[in-house]
Design a protein around this motif. Structure first.
Motif, PDB file in Angstrom:
ATOM      1  N   TYR A   1       9.872  -6.729   6.002  1.00  0.00           N
ATOM      2  CA  TYR A   1       9.979  -5.324   7.590  1.00  0.00           C
ATOM      3  C   TYR A   1      10.789  -3.546   6.862  1.00  0.00           C
ATOM      4  N   CYS A   2      11.280  -3.413   5.293  1.00  0.00           N
ATOM      5  CA  CYS A   2      11.401  -2.366   5.254  1.00  0.00           C
ATOM      6  C   CYS A   2      10.365  -1.438   5.342  1.00  0.00           C
ATOM      7  N   THR A   3       9.748  -1.343   4.857  1.00  0.00           N
ATOM      8  CA  THR A   3       7.806  -1.072   5.097  1.00  0.00           C
ATOM      9  C   THR A   3       7.676  -1.127   6.512  1.00  0.00           C
ATOM     10  N   ASP A   4       5.892  -0.108   6.846  1.00  0.00           N
ATOM     11  CA  ASP A   4       5.795  -0.246   7.925  1.00  0.00           C
ATOM     12  C   ASP A   4       5.246  -1.703   9.003  1.00  0.00           C
ATOM     13  N   ASN A   5       5.936  -1.871  10.043  1.00  0.00           N
ATOM     14  CA  ASN A   5       6.187  -3.234  10.880  1.00  0.00           C
ATOM     15  C   ASN A   5       6.207  -3.163  11.828  1.00  0.00           C
TER      16      ASN A   5
ATOM     17  N   GLY B   1       3.321   4.649  -4.796  1.00  0.00           N
ATOM     18  CA  GLY B   1       3.625   4.765  -5.805  1.00  0.00           C
ATOM     19  C   GLY B   1       4.813   4.106  -5.621  1.00  0.00           C
ATOM     20  N   GLY B   2       6.186   4.024  -5.029  1.00  0.00           N
ATOM     21  CA  GLY B   2       7.186   3.130  -5.024  1.00  0.00           C
ATOM     22  C   GLY B   2       7.404   2.260  -5.598  1.00  0.00           C
ATOM     23  N   PRO B   3       6.419   0.851  -5.131  1.00  0.00           N
ATOM     24  CA  PRO B   3       6.190  -0.265  -5.266  1.00  0.00           C
ATOM     25  C   PRO B   3       5.423  -0.503  -7.140  1.00  0.00           C
TER      26      PRO B   3
ATOM     27  N   SER C   1      12.057   6.836   3.738  1.00  0.00           N
ATOM     28  CA  SER C   1      11.165   5.443   3.973  1.00  0.00           C
ATOM     29  C   SER C   1       9.615   7.001   3.169  1.00  0.00           C
ATOM     30  N   GLY C   2       8.361   7.298   3.276  1.00  0.00           N
ATOM     31  CA  GLY C   2       7.496   8.183   2.830  1.00  0.00           C
ATOM     32  C   GLY C   2       7.762   9.698   3.421  1.00  0.00           C
ATOM     33  N   GLY C   3       8.054   9.533   4.675  1.00  0.00           N
ATOM     34  CA  GLY C   3       8.750  11.299   5.406  1.00  0.00           C
ATOM     35  C   GLY C   3       9.830  11.279   5.517  1.00  0.00           C
TER      36      GLY C   3
ATOM     37  N   ALA D   1      13.031  -1.408   0.601  1.00  0.00           N
ATOM     38  CA  ALA D   1      12.268  -2.056  -0.467  1.00  0.00           C
ATOM     39  C   ALA D   1      12.645  -2.494  -1.681  1.00  0.00           C
ATOM     40  N   ASN D   2      12.904  -0.873  -2.870  1.00  0.00           N
ATOM     41  CA  ASN D   2      13.243  -0.940  -4.083  1.00  0.00           C
ATOM     42  C   ASN D   2      14.766  -1.376  -4.821  1.00  0.00           C
ATOM     43  N   GLY D   3      14.545  -2.875  -5.544  1.00  0.00           N
ATOM     44  CA  GLY D   3      15.723  -3.785  -5.869  1.00  0.00           C
ATOM     45  C   GLY D   3      16.468  -2.778  -6.160  1.00  0.00           C
TER      46      GLY D   3
ATOM     47  N   ALA E   1      17.143   1.435   5.095  1.00  0.00           N
ATOM     48  CA  ALA E   1      15.904   0.930   6.515  1.00  0.00           C
ATOM     49  C   ALA E   1      14.550   2.478   5.991  1.00  0.00           C
ATOM     50  N   GLY E   2      13.381   1.531   5.599  1.00  0.00           N
ATOM     51  CA  GLY E   2      12.121   2.517   5.503  1.00  0.00           C
ATOM     52  C   GLY E   2      12.000   2.001   4.147  1.00  0.00           C
ATOM     53  N   GLY E   3      10.174   2.285   3.914  1.00  0.00           N
ATOM     54  CA  GLY E   3       9.745   2.029   2.744  1.00  0.00           C
ATOM     55  C   GLY E   3      10.273   1.822   1.459  1.00  0.00           C
TER      56      GLY E   3
ATOM     57  N   ALA F   1      12.467  10.913  -0.440  1.00  0.00           N
ATOM     58  CA  ALA F   1      12.942  10.128  -1.453  1.00  0.00           C
ATOM     59  C   ALA F   1      10.851   8.928  -1.613  1.00  0.00           C
ATOM     60  N   GLY F   2      10.857   8.714  -0.629  1.00  0.00           N
ATOM     61  CA  GLY F   2       8.859   8.089  -1.038  1.00  0.00           C
ATOM     62  C   GLY F   2       8.110   8.596  -1.634  1.00  0.00           C
ATOM     63  N   GLU F   3       7.982   9.971  -0.615  1.00  0.00           N
ATOM     64  CA  GLU F   3       6.590  11.233  -1.677  1.00  0.00           C
ATOM     65  C   GLU F   3       7.370  11.038  -2.946  1.00  0.00           C
ATOM     66  N   ALA F   4       8.638  11.322  -2.548  1.00  0.00           N
ATOM     67  CA  ALA F   4       8.711  12.243  -4.491  1.00  0.00           C
ATOM     68  C   ALA F   4       8.454  10.413  -5.109  1.00  0.00           C
ATOM     69  N   PHE F   5       8.736   9.447  -5.538  1.00  0.00           N
ATOM     70  CA  PHE F   5       8.040   8.115  -5.943  1.00  0.00           C
ATOM     71  C   PHE F   5       6.737   8.212  -5.517  1.00  0.00           C
ATOM     72  N   ASP F   6       5.978   8.592  -5.098  1.00  0.00           N
ATOM     73  CA  ASP F   6       4.284   8.632  -5.157  1.00  0.00           C
ATOM     74  C   ASP F   6       4.046   9.790  -5.648  1.00  0.00           C
ATOM     75  N   LYS F   7       4.904  10.854  -5.673  1.00  0.00           N
ATOM     76  CA  LYS F   7       3.809  11.837  -6.116  1.00  0.00           C
ATOM     77  C   LYS F   7       4.108  11.937  -7.772  1.00  0.00           C
TER      78      LYS F   7
ATOM     79  N   SER G   1      12.937   2.591  14.839  1.00  0.00           N
ATOM     80  CA  SER G   1      13.476   1.572  14.798  1.00  0.00           C
ATOM     81  C   SER G   1      13.299   0.979  13.504  1.00  0.00           C
ATOM     82  N   HIS G   2      12.753   2.153  12.282  1.00  0.00           N
ATOM     83  CA  HIS G   2      13.171   1.053  10.966  1.00  0.00           C
ATOM     84  C   HIS G   2      14.467   1.054  10.651  1.00  0.00           C
ATOM     85  N   ILE G   3      15.408   1.176  11.477  1.00  0.00           N
ATOM     86  CA  ILE G   3      17.048   1.107  11.373  1.00  0.00           C
ATOM     87  C   ILE G   3      16.985  -0.808  11.558  1.00  0.00           C
TER      88      ILE G   3
HETATM   89  O1  KG4 Z   1       8.831   3.392   6.243  1.00  0.00           O
HETATM   90  P1  KG4 Z   1       7.565   3.700   5.026  1.00  0.00           P
HETATM   91  O2  KG4 Z   1       6.656   2.042   4.844  1.00  0.00           O
HETATM   92  O3  KG4 Z   1       5.869   4.452   6.242  1.00  0.00           O
HETATM   93  C1  KG4 Z   1       6.608   5.383   6.103  1.00  0.00           C
HETATM   94  O4  KG4 Z   1       7.675   5.478   7.510  1.00  0.00           O
HETATM   95  O5  KG4 Z   1       6.701   6.801   5.726  1.00  0.00           O
HETATM   96  O6  KG4 Z   1       7.253   3.810   3.573  1.00  0.00           O
HETATM   97  C2  KG4 Z   1       6.360   4.004   2.379  1.00  0.00           C
HETATM   98  C3  KG4 Z   1       6.968   4.336   1.196  1.00  0.00           C
HETATM   99  C4  KG4 Z   1       5.863   4.804   0.107  1.00  0.00           C
HETATM  100  O7  KG4 Z   1       6.388   6.231   0.372  1.00  0.00           O
HETATM  101  C5  KG4 Z   1       6.399   4.159  -0.619  1.00  0.00           C
HETATM  102  O8  KG4 Z   1       5.933   4.424  -2.049  1.00  0.00           O
HETATM  103  C6  KG4 Z   1       7.720   3.962  -0.314  1.00  0.00           C
HETATM  104  O9  KG4 Z   1       8.082   3.963   0.848  1.00  0.00           O
HETATM  105  N1  KG4 Z   1       7.903   2.894  -0.961  1.00  0.00           N
HETATM  106  C7  KG4 Z   1       8.919   2.314  -2.205  1.00  0.00           C
HETATM  107  C8  KG4 Z   1       8.413   0.813  -2.747  1.00  0.00           C
HETATM  108  N2  KG4 Z   1       8.005   0.310  -1.652  1.00  0.00           N
HETATM  109  C9  KG4 Z   1       7.854   1.393  -1.751  1.00  0.00           C
HETATM  110  N3  KG4 Z   1       9.701   2.783  -2.832  1.00  0.00           N
HETATM  111  C10 KG4 Z   1      10.059   2.747  -3.881  1.00  0.00           C
HETATM  112  N4  KG4 Z   1      10.089   1.191  -4.293  1.00  0.00           N
HETATM  113  C11 KG4 Z   1       9.562   0.299  -3.802  1.00  0.00           C
HETATM  114  N5  KG4 Z   1       9.623  -1.167  -3.738  1.00  0.00           N
END
Ligand code: KG4
Ligand code: ZN
Length: 331
Positions: free
Chosen positions: A295-299, A183-185, A140-142, A272-274, A267-269, A166-172, A114-116
């Motif tokens: 539409y990158c983050t969950d929707n 953490g990402g934003p 994404s986060g996972g 959204a990173n610029g 695709a994936g959260g 990658a998202g998990e690394a941003f959050d940690k 779905s993300h794709i």
């Molecule tokens: O796709 P998503 O909304 O949920 C999952 O399916 O996991 O992704 C969430 C992840 C989180 O780890 C969040 O920190 C990251 O996407 N994220 C970002 C940004 N916005 C959200 N990472 C880097 N830069 C961003 N702007």
């Protein structure tokens, strides 16, 4: 064809109505970020209780915003995995109940696929639908996956993360730097304040593969924050982001060249990173498509778009549809 999409795999309760895979009639997201913030991350039990409270109002709101009754809905698409079991359960049961009561076809979908499909949704600038074969970078986060999409429903995975997503690394790393959740934003925002950066952090190249690894980078940040005279948080955040973006771009660009794909779909959260959006577009040998950040983050608009292509092939789920917290994709 109008598809109602429902998404509750993590901490967003979302419903959307999309026509013919791309025209968004309504897209409603009830985020739980404020609820989980005080815990510094998503608490599964809290998430499922929130979904239970919000999912039906969110569906009602989507129908209201789309200005359509149930007569105008041709099918219900729902995320049934991967994700948090308790969260998925609320969306799947809501979808099954609605499909049963309104006599609509039902389809259970993979969250990553779905993300794709967020790349099929209409944006402000009209474009053609993506062209195949496409290279998909799902971050994404996972998950962090590099996948070739030959056609609708035809995927082949080239690589994935061997440890953290990658998202998990941003959050940690955001937590290590006391930047809060998600953490990402937070990292992107503080990194943007750095004019000239001196700090360089390591990159795990895992040569000869299209796999990724981010846990060493996270440990490097941890060790750095323990040093008595460590660099300021913005400097560390900027170096961390640069390191993640560099590896994601390098591997994606190499795969795009070797496989001679026509497009790259991100695709994936983390999409959204610029910095990632800019750098990948600048380095890629073929056009790069990235959905608008919302539409990158969950929707659920992406779920409805994906559902359209599944319904089109005649696919249906029956009422035995269950949650699949570890559902695989493109393996
Ligand atoms: O796709 P998503 O909304 O949920 C999952 O399916 O996991 O992704 C969430 C992840 C989180 O780890 C969040 O920190 C990251 O996407 N994220 C970002 C940004 N916005 C959200 N990472 C880097 N830069 C961003 N702007
Ligand atoms: Zn997601």
């Amino acid at each position: 064809m109008r598809v109602l999409g429902i998404e509750t795999s993590c901490d967003e309760s979302a419903a959307a109505i999309v026509e013919d895979s791309h025209r968004i009639l309504a897209n409603t997201v009830a985020t739980q970020i404020d609820v989980h913030r005080r815990y510094g991350g998503v608490v599964p039990e809290v998430a499922s209780r929130q979904h239970l409270q919000t999912i039906m109002p969110v569906v009602e709101t989507a129908l209201h915003l789309a200005g359509c009754g149930w007569d105008a809905i041709d099918g219900v698409a729902v995320t049934h995995g991967p994700g948090l079991a308790g969260s998925l359960l609320i969306g799947v049961n809501a979808a099954k109940a609605l499909a049963f009561a309104r006599r609509k076809p039902l389809v259970g979908l993979n969250h990553l696929e779905s993300h794709i499909y967020a790349n099929w949704l209409d944006t402000d600038t009209p474009t053609e639908p993506p062209a195949f074969p496409a290279l998909c970078l799902v971050v994404s986060g996972g998950h962090t996956d590099l996948i070739v999409m030959e056609d609708h429903g035809r995927y082949r995975r080239l690589g994935r993360t061997v440890d953290d997503a990658a998202g998990e690394a941003f959050d940690k790393v955001a937590r290590l730097l006391d930047l809060g959740f998600p953490g990402g934003p937070a990292i992107e925002k503080i990194a943007a304040t750095v004019q000239r950066r001196e700090l360089e952090l390591p990159r795990a190249w895992l040569p000869g593969t299209f796999n990724f690894s981010f846990s060493g980078l996270k440990t490097a940040v941890l060790n750095l924050t323990r040093e008595p005279e460590h660099p300021e948080a913005p400097e560390v955040a900027a170096a961390f982001q640069e390191s993640v973006v560099d590896v994601l771009c390098a591997k994606t660009v190499r795969a795009a060249r070797e496989l001679e794909v026509r497009q790259i779909l991100v695709a994936g959260g983390v999409a959204a990173n610029g910095a990632l959006r800019r750098e990948l577009s600048a380095r890629a040998p073929v056009p790069v498509r990235v959905p608008p950040p919302r539409y990158c983050t969950d929707n659920a608009a992406m779920v409805a778009a994906c559902g359209y292509f599944h319904f089109r092939t005649g696919e249906r789920s029956d009422f035995a549809l269950d949650v699949e917290p570890s559902l695989a994709f493109a393996s």
